[in-house]
Scaffold this active site. Structure first.
Site, PDB file in Angstrom:
ATOM      1  N   SER A  18       0.986  -1.206  -0.035  1.00 18.52           N
ATOM      2  CA  SER A  18       0.026   0.029  -0.023  1.00 18.52           C
ATOM      3  C   SER A  18       0.922   1.254  -0.088  1.00 18.52           C
ATOM      4  CB  SER A  18      -1.017   0.143   1.207  1.00 18.52           C
ATOM      5  OG  SER A  18      -0.105   0.124   2.413  1.00 18.52           O
ATOM      6  N   ILE A  20       3.038   4.357  -0.141  1.00 15.45           N
ATOM      7  CA  ILE A  20       4.172   4.732  -0.792  1.00 15.45           C
ATOM      8  C   ILE A  20       5.008   3.728  -1.505  1.00 15.45           C
ATOM      9  CG2 ILE A  20       6.394   5.924  -0.418  1.00 15.45           C
ATOM     10  CD1 ILE A  20       5.255   7.367   1.954  1.00 15.45           C
ATOM     11  N   SER A 144      11.373   9.814   8.015  1.00 16.59           N
ATOM     12  CA  SER A 144      10.091  10.827   8.292  1.00 16.59           C
ATOM     13  C   SER A 144      10.365  12.046   8.984  1.00 16.59           C
ATOM     14  CB  SER A 144       8.929  10.297   9.474  1.00 16.59           C
ATOM     15  OG  SER A 144       8.135  11.168   9.771  1.00 16.59           O
ATOM     16  N   TYR A 157       7.344   5.956  17.567  1.00 18.78           N
ATOM     17  CA  TYR A 157       7.548   6.239  16.386  1.00 18.78           C
ATOM     18  C   TYR A 157       8.802   7.111  16.112  1.00 18.78           C
ATOM     19  CZ  TYR A 157       6.805   7.127  11.525  1.00 18.78           C
ATOM     20  OH  TYR A 157       6.519   7.471  10.004  1.00 18.78           O
ATOM     21  N   LYS A 161      12.550   6.176  14.364  1.00 17.08           N
ATOM     22  CA  LYS A 161      12.868   7.098  13.166  1.00 17.08           C
ATOM     23  C   LYS A 161      14.174   7.883  13.440  1.00 17.08           C
ATOM     24  CE  LYS A 161       9.629   6.116  10.066  1.00 17.08           C
ATOM     25  NZ  LYS A 161       9.952   5.242   8.730  1.00 17.08           N
ATOM     26  N   SER A 192      -1.593   7.699   3.053  1.00 18.09           N
ATOM     27  CA  SER A 192      -1.677   6.533   2.490  1.00 18.09           C
ATOM     28  C   SER A 192      -2.507   5.642   3.826  1.00 18.09           C
ATOM     29  CB  SER A 192      -0.193   5.996   2.825  1.00 18.09           C
ATOM     30  OG  SER A 192       0.043   6.113   4.327  1.00 18.09           O
TER      31      SER A 192
HETATM   32  N1  LIG Z   1       2.012   8.369   6.120  1.00 14.68           N
HETATM   33  C1  LIG Z   1       2.921   9.147   6.449  1.00 14.68           C
HETATM   34  O1  LIG Z   1       2.092  10.181   6.870  1.00 14.68           O
HETATM   35  C2  LIG Z   1       4.032   9.027   6.417  1.00 14.68           C
HETATM   36  C3  LIG Z   1       5.186  10.222   6.633  1.00 14.68           C
HETATM   37  C4  LIG Z   1       6.097  10.109   6.855  1.00 14.68           C
HETATM   38  C5  LIG Z   1       6.848   8.757   6.645  1.00 14.68           C
HETATM   39  N2  LIG Z   1       6.252   7.665   6.417  1.00 14.68           N
HETATM   40  C6  LIG Z   1       6.748   6.427   6.268  1.00 14.68           C
HETATM   41  O2  LIG Z   1       6.800   6.017   4.954  1.00 14.68           O
HETATM   42  C7  LIG Z   1       6.944   4.380   4.804  1.00 14.68           C
HETATM   43  C8  LIG Z   1       5.702   4.079   4.122  1.00 14.68           C
HETATM   44  O3  LIG Z   1       4.304   4.176   4.868  1.00 14.68           O
HETATM   45  P1  LIG Z   1       2.765   4.644   3.949  1.00 14.68           P
HETATM   46  O4  LIG Z   1       2.581   5.990   4.558  1.00 14.68           O
HETATM   47  O5  LIG Z   1       3.077   4.492   2.712  1.00 14.68           O
HETATM   48  O6  LIG Z   1       2.178   3.823   4.912  1.00 14.68           O
HETATM   49  P2  LIG Z   1       1.149   2.481   4.399  1.00 14.68           P
HETATM   50  O7  LIG Z   1       0.321   2.731   3.287  1.00 14.68           O
HETATM   51  O8  LIG Z   1       0.502   1.860   5.807  1.00 14.68           O
HETATM   52  O9  LIG Z   1       2.214   1.583   4.042  1.00 14.68           O
HETATM   53  C9  LIG Z   1       3.016   0.465   5.162  1.00 14.68           C
HETATM   54  C10 LIG Z   1       3.854  -0.482   4.342  1.00 14.68           C
HETATM   55  O10 LIG Z   1       4.518  -1.196   5.321  1.00 14.68           O
HETATM   56  C11 LIG Z   1       4.092  -2.523   5.497  1.00 14.68           C
HETATM   57  N3  LIG Z   1       4.254  -3.277   6.698  1.00 14.68           N
HETATM   58  C12 LIG Z   1       3.940  -2.940   8.040  1.00 14.68           C
HETATM   59  N4  LIG Z   1       4.246  -3.938   8.828  1.00 14.68           N
HETATM   60  C13 LIG Z   1       4.950  -4.796   8.241  1.00 14.68           C
HETATM   61  C14 LIG Z   1       5.651  -5.907   8.619  1.00 14.68           C
HETATM   62  N5  LIG Z   1       5.467  -6.362   9.696  1.00 14.68           N
HETATM   63  N6  LIG Z   1       5.973  -6.841   7.752  1.00 14.68           N
HETATM   64  C15 LIG Z   1       6.000  -6.567   6.456  1.00 14.68           C
HETATM   65  N7  LIG Z   1       5.632  -5.454   6.012  1.00 14.68           N
HETATM   66  C16 LIG Z   1       4.991  -4.400   6.890  1.00 14.68           C
HETATM   67  C17 LIG Z   1       2.553  -2.744   4.998  1.00 14.68           C
HETATM   68  O11 LIG Z   1       2.181  -3.899   4.623  1.00 14.68           O
HETATM   69  P3  LIG Z   1       1.293  -4.869   5.087  1.00 14.68           P
HETATM   70  O12 LIG Z   1       0.167  -4.347   6.232  1.00 14.68           O
HETATM   71  O13 LIG Z   1       0.634  -5.821   4.154  1.00 14.68           O
HETATM   72  O14 LIG Z   1       2.244  -5.921   5.864  1.00 14.68           O
HETATM   73  C18 LIG Z   1       2.495  -1.595   3.966  1.00 14.68           C
HETATM   74  O15 LIG Z   1       2.865  -1.963   2.813  1.00 14.68           O
HETATM   75  C19 LIG Z   1       6.828   4.120   6.559  1.00 14.68           C
HETATM   76  O16 LIG Z   1       8.147   3.858   6.856  1.00 14.68           O
HETATM   77  C20 LIG Z   1       6.417   5.365   7.122  1.00 14.68           C
HETATM   78  O17 LIG Z   1       6.782   5.477   8.224  1.00 14.68           O
HETATM   79  C21 LIG Z   1       4.874   7.842   6.300  1.00 14.68           C
END
Ligand SMILES: NC(=O)c1ccc[n+]([C@@H]2O[C@H](COP(=O)([O-])OP(=O)(O)OC[C@H]3O[C@@H](n4cnc5c(N)ncnc54)[C@H](OP(=O)(O)O)[C@@H]3O)[C@@H](O)[C@H]2O)c1
Length: 267
Positions: A18, A20, A144, A157, A161, A192
């Site tokens: 899902s 990014i 992040s 968190y 990070k 996301s």
């Molecule tokens: N969204 C924000 O506001 C934001 C801001 C700054 C940084 N980020 C960072 O961006 C990155 C991507 O996040 P996103 O925003 O794209 O969120 P997201 O849509 O929730 O994606 C997170 C991904 O991590 C996978 N994941 C979580 N736990 C896991 C595990 N135990 N084993 C394998 N895969 C796992 C999830 O897949 P499954 O659930 O299928 O395992 C999913 O594919 C993260 O590192 C997050 O900290 C996000």
């Protein structure tokens, strides 16, 4: 320094079911890279694979939990077995939690660190012998803005990070003699599934990202460009840059602003 050519590169990407990671996998495949993706939700990875018709092994799904050492080993072995090596590893999988530190369980702290920090560090350790022999090799970390400035209610968190940032900074210099780049990319709030997957919300109603936040497509595109342009450290949004800059310039003022108004929507 020559730009990185992504066509033909052998990439391992975590968290591609899902957000990014999904868009980044798509962009890399479209650019001609061969991408091995992982996440726990296999049906999502299969949907991603089907979206390309999967010609010539360009996207291989290895579903599983990245916090499990056996899964990390299988991910690396499958990549090397199918593609003959590894050129780029992208540590993108991440989870969050909300609520005061005092009221939370020790398990919450452990889980947030297991996914966001230990899994990334240990997967990279397994990949390093192959990256050493890779073509324009790189370790990429999706960090992040909260890895630069911590905020209340997200202590675990932010700490994970911050750890990731410190580890990446050390690794960058350690790996320079081997010609392996280390990139650290810090998005701001992104629309996301992240906020729907929080492992704890401490009973609070979680505010979903609004229109000021970044789209996962645009974050993925920035990471793609950073890989091509061989950047080392990037904070992606103007709001995120302002938060970090002001925190460094006037940390006590930032403490007061955060206490009074909370985290600005654009960071
Ligand atoms: N969204 C924000 O506001 C934001 C801001 C700054 C940084 N980020 C960072 O961006 C990155 C991507 O996040 P996103 O925003 O794209 O969120 P997201 O849509 O929730 O994606 C997170 C991904 O991590 C996978 N994941 C979580 N736990 C896991 C595990 N135990 N084993 C394998 N895969 C796992 C999830 O897949 P499954 O659930 O299928 O395992 C999913 O594919 C993260 O590192 C997050 O900290 C996000």
């Amino acid at each position: 320094m020559a730009k990185r050519i992504l066509a033909g590169k052998r990439v391992v990407l975590t968290g591609a079911s899902s957000g990014i990671g999904w868009y980044l996998a798509s962009e890399l495949v479209r650019a001609g890279a061969m991408v091995v993706v992982t996440a726990r939700r296999d049906e999502r990875l299969q949907a991603l694979r089907r979206s390309f018709g999967n010609p010539q092994k360009r996207l291989i799904a290895v579903p599983g939990d990245i916090t499990q050492a056996t899964h990390r080993q299988r991910l690396i072995e499958t990549t090397v077995g199918e593609l003959g090596g590894i050129d780029i590893i992208i540590n993108n999988a991440g989870i969050g939690a909300i609520g005061s530190f005092e009221d939370a369980t020790p398990e919450r702290l452990r889980r947030v660190f297991e996914v966001n920090f230990f899994a990334a560090a240990e997967l990279t350790r397994l990949a390093l012998p192959y990256l050493r022999r890779g073509d324009q090799p790189a370790v990429c970390v999706v960090n992040s803005v909260l890895g630069h400035r911590a905020v209340p209610g997200k202590s675990e968190y932010c700490a994970a990070k911050f750890a990731l940032r410190g580890w990446a900074e050390a690794l960058r210099v350690e790996l320079r003699p081997n010609g392996i780049d280390v990139l650290s990319i810090s998005p701001s709030t992104t629309r996301s599934e992240f906020f729907g997957s929080l492992i704890d919300t401490a009973g609070t109603i979680v505010r979903r990202p609004n229109f000021l936040s970044q789209s996962p497509e645009s974050v993925a595109h920035s990471i793609f460009r950073a890989l091509k342009g061989r950047k080392r450290e990037m904070i992606l949004s103007p709001g995120g840059k302002a938060l970090v800059w002001l925190s460094q310039l006037a940390p006590q003022l930032m403490d007061r602003l955060l206490l009074r108004y909370g985290m600005p929507a654009a960071c």
